[in-house]
Design an enzyme around this catalytic site. Structure first.
Site, PDB file in Angstrom:
ATOM      1  N   ASP A  84      13.743   2.612  11.385  1.00 43.74           N
ATOM      2  CA  ASP A  84      12.687   1.775  11.939  1.00 43.74           C
ATOM      3  C   ASP A  84      11.718   2.703  12.656  1.00 43.74           C
ATOM      4  O   ASP A  84      12.121   3.430  13.572  1.00 43.74           O
ATOM      5  CB  ASP A  84      13.299   0.768  12.915  1.00 43.74           C
ATOM      6  CG  ASP A  84      12.290  -0.215  13.484  1.00 43.74           C
ATOM      7  OD1 ASP A  84      11.071   0.065  13.437  1.00 43.74           O
ATOM      8  OD2 ASP A  84      12.720  -1.261  13.994  1.00 43.74           O
ATOM      9  N   VAL A  85      10.452   2.698  12.271  1.00 41.40           N
ATOM     10  CA  VAL A  85       9.500   3.645  12.864  1.00 41.40           C
ATOM     11  C   VAL A  85       9.326   3.433  14.358  1.00 41.40           C
ATOM     12  O   VAL A  85       8.868   4.336  15.073  1.00 41.40           O
ATOM     13  CB  VAL A  85       8.117   3.591  12.166  1.00 41.40           C
ATOM     14  CG1 VAL A  85       8.223   4.084  10.732  1.00 41.40           C
ATOM     15  CG2 VAL A  85       7.506   2.199  12.252  1.00 41.40           C
ATOM     16  N   THR A  91      -1.470  -7.447  -0.814  1.00 47.30           N
ATOM     17  CA  THR A  91      -0.098  -7.013  -0.549  1.00 47.30           C
ATOM     18  C   THR A  91       0.728  -8.202  -0.083  1.00 47.30           C
ATOM     19  O   THR A  91       0.190  -9.264   0.231  1.00 47.30           O
ATOM     20  CB  THR A  91      -0.053  -5.933   0.549  1.00 47.30           C
ATOM     21  OG1 THR A  91      -0.485  -6.521   1.788  1.00 47.30           O
ATOM     22  CG2 THR A  91      -0.945  -4.749   0.205  1.00 47.30           C
ATOM     23  N   ARG A 134      12.804   0.355   6.700  1.00 46.93           N
ATOM     24  CA  ARG A 134      13.973  -0.322   7.267  1.00 46.93           C
ATOM     25  C   ARG A 134      14.885  -0.939   6.210  1.00 46.93           C
ATOM     26  O   ARG A 134      16.077  -1.117   6.460  1.00 46.93           O
ATOM     27  CB  ARG A 134      13.514  -1.431   8.223  1.00 46.93           C
ATOM     28  CG  ARG A 134      12.801  -0.927   9.460  1.00 46.93           C
ATOM     29  CD  ARG A 134      12.392  -2.076  10.363  1.00 46.93           C
ATOM     30  NE  ARG A 134      11.461  -2.982   9.705  1.00 46.93           N
ATOM     31  CZ  ARG A 134      10.995  -4.106  10.246  1.00 46.93           C
ATOM     32  NH1 ARG A 134      11.409  -4.470  11.455  1.00 46.93           N
ATOM     33  NH2 ARG A 134      10.141  -4.866   9.599  1.00 46.93           N
ATOM     34  N   TYR A 174      -2.894  -6.797  17.300  1.00 49.20           N
ATOM     35  CA  TYR A 174      -2.905  -5.947  16.108  1.00 49.20           C
ATOM     36  C   TYR A 174      -4.110  -5.019  16.115  1.00 49.20           C
ATOM     37  O   TYR A 174      -3.997  -3.813  15.865  1.00 49.20           O
ATOM     38  CB  TYR A 174      -2.913  -6.839  14.872  1.00 49.20           C
ATOM     39  CG  TYR A 174      -3.024  -6.114  13.556  1.00 49.20           C
ATOM     40  CD1 TYR A 174      -1.923  -5.503  12.988  1.00 49.20           C
ATOM     41  CD2 TYR A 174      -4.237  -6.068  12.864  1.00 49.20           C
ATOM     42  CE1 TYR A 174      -2.014  -4.846  11.765  1.00 49.20           C
ATOM     43  CE2 TYR A 174      -4.343  -5.425  11.645  1.00 49.20           C
ATOM     44  CZ  TYR A 174      -3.228  -4.816  11.099  1.00 49.20           C
ATOM     45  OH  TYR A 174      -3.331  -4.171   9.892  1.00 49.20           O
ATOM     46  N   LYS A 225      -4.279  -0.868  16.214  1.00 49.57           N
ATOM     47  CA  LYS A 225      -4.947  -0.074  15.174  1.00 49.57           C
ATOM     48  C   LYS A 225      -6.092   0.758  15.758  1.00 49.57           C
ATOM     49  O   LYS A 225      -6.340   1.882  15.304  1.00 49.57           O
ATOM     50  CB  LYS A 225      -5.445  -0.997  14.064  1.00 49.57           C
ATOM     51  CG  LYS A 225      -4.338  -1.632  13.239  1.00 49.57           C
ATOM     52  CD  LYS A 225      -3.484  -0.601  12.515  1.00 49.57           C
ATOM     53  CE  LYS A 225      -2.527  -1.253  11.535  1.00 49.57           C
ATOM     54  NZ  LYS A 225      -1.703  -0.263  10.791  1.00 49.57           N
ATOM     55  N   ILE A 247       0.833  -1.202   0.000  1.00 51.41           N
ATOM     56  CA  ILE A 247       0.000   0.000   0.000  1.00 51.41           C
ATOM     57  C   ILE A 247       0.868   1.252   0.000  1.00 51.41           C
ATOM     58  O   ILE A 247       0.580   2.228  -0.696  1.00 51.41           O
ATOM     59  CB  ILE A 247      -0.951  -0.014   1.212  1.00 51.41           C
ATOM     60  CG1 ILE A 247      -2.017  -1.102   1.037  1.00 51.41           C
ATOM     61  CG2 ILE A 247      -1.623   1.349   1.398  1.00 51.41           C
ATOM     62  CD1 ILE A 247      -2.892  -1.313   2.261  1.00 51.41           C
ATOM     63  N   ASN A 263       2.241   4.944   7.194  1.00 52.26           N
ATOM     64  CA  ASN A 263       1.737   3.689   6.626  1.00 52.26           C
ATOM     65  C   ASN A 263       2.424   2.447   7.185  1.00 52.26           C
ATOM     66  O   ASN A 263       1.841   1.366   7.168  1.00 52.26           O
ATOM     67  CB  ASN A 263       1.913   3.731   5.098  1.00 52.26           C
ATOM     68  CG  ASN A 263       1.760   2.371   4.459  1.00 52.26           C
ATOM     69  OD1 ASN A 263       0.640   1.852   4.318  1.00 52.26           O
ATOM     70  ND2 ASN A 263       2.872   1.762   4.081  1.00 52.26           N
TER      71      ASN A 263
END
Length: 253
Positions: A60-61, A186, A39, A151, A155, A19, A86
């Site tokens: 790395d976020v 994806t 990354r 997860y 979110k 995405i 994202n």
């Protein structure tokens, strides 16, 4: 399509694939200068060489210091007008086997990753009284799914952050929104497909059908559909749209 501000600089985390790559390409085509952050240097360089992005930044976020440094370097070339948060990761397990480490991993990437990059770009946007922030969340931020409690929790946290920040920045010229894709074609989804095959013995087609059934349209979302929604939110004509969580999921939620 609502046009972008002229000469916008967009930062897309996780912009080298899936995405994020589709969003990067759409923003580039619309006239923005795009920096992809992630990354994997090779993946990012491929996005640049393909023309989907202009620059690449490695971080790395989940690493606040690394994100701050990478964003400062990108902003030194040109102030960042658009942030697409994202980058994400997904792991599945029954709640009873979801230990603290799994929850922490999901929060670090999917939630704190958004926090870190937003904290790095927002002050400059507010100072210039101009900016678009779009977090790529998930339908898992709007509803629950079995076996992905960590997860989904992360979110949901992203959606709460977006709604709160939208109120804080409502008079600043900055908008803050989320897009919430359903199951999308994806490489991240490939992991889910392989997991279904491994655990249930189903065929690949049966695994895809299992995921597609969540979408009332009976199909998987494609990345370009998510990118089109993001592009609209980044346009000048979307200035009144803030604090929203827009599902791209065929009517699932």
């Amino acid at each position: 399509m609502s046009p972008l501000s002229r000469s916008s600089h967009a930062l897309v985390t996780g912009g080298g694939r899936g995405i994020g790559l589709a969003i990067s390409a759409a923003l580039t085509e619309a006239g923005a200068t795009v920096t992809v952050l992630g990354r994997n240097r090779a993946t990012l360089d491929e996005a640049v060489s393909s023309g989907a992005a202009k620059f690449a930044a490695v971080a790395d976020v989940a690493d606040h210091a690394a994100v701050k440094s990478a964003v400062a370097e990108a902003a030194a070339r040109q102030p960042i007008d658009i942030l697409i948060a994202n980058a994400g990761a997904a792991e599945s397990a029954p709640f009873g086997r979801s230990d603290a480490a799994l929850f922490q991993r999901m929060m670090d990437v999917n939630f704190m990753g958004v926090v870190h990059v937003t904290q790095a770009v927002l002050p400059g946007m507010i100072e210039r009284r101009r900016g678009r922030i779009v977090a790529v969340a998930s339908t898992a931020g709007l509803k629950g799914y079995a076996y992905v409690s960590a997860y989904s929790a992360a979110k949901h946290a992203v959606i709460g952050l977006v709604r709160s920040l939208a109120l804080e920045t409502a008079k600043s010229g900055v908008t803050v929104n989320a897009v919430c894709p359903g199951f999308t074609e994806t490489d991240l989804l490939e992991g889910s497909i392989e997991n279904i095959i491994k655990k249930t013995g189903r065929s690949r087609d049966e695994a895809i059908a299992e995921l597609s059934k969540h979408n009332p349209q009976g199909r998987l979302v494609v990345p370009s559909e998510v990118a089109d929604t993001v592009l609209w939110l980044c346009g000048e004509g979307a200035a009144a749209i803030t604090g929203q969580a827009i599902a791209v999921a065929g009517g699932e939620v």
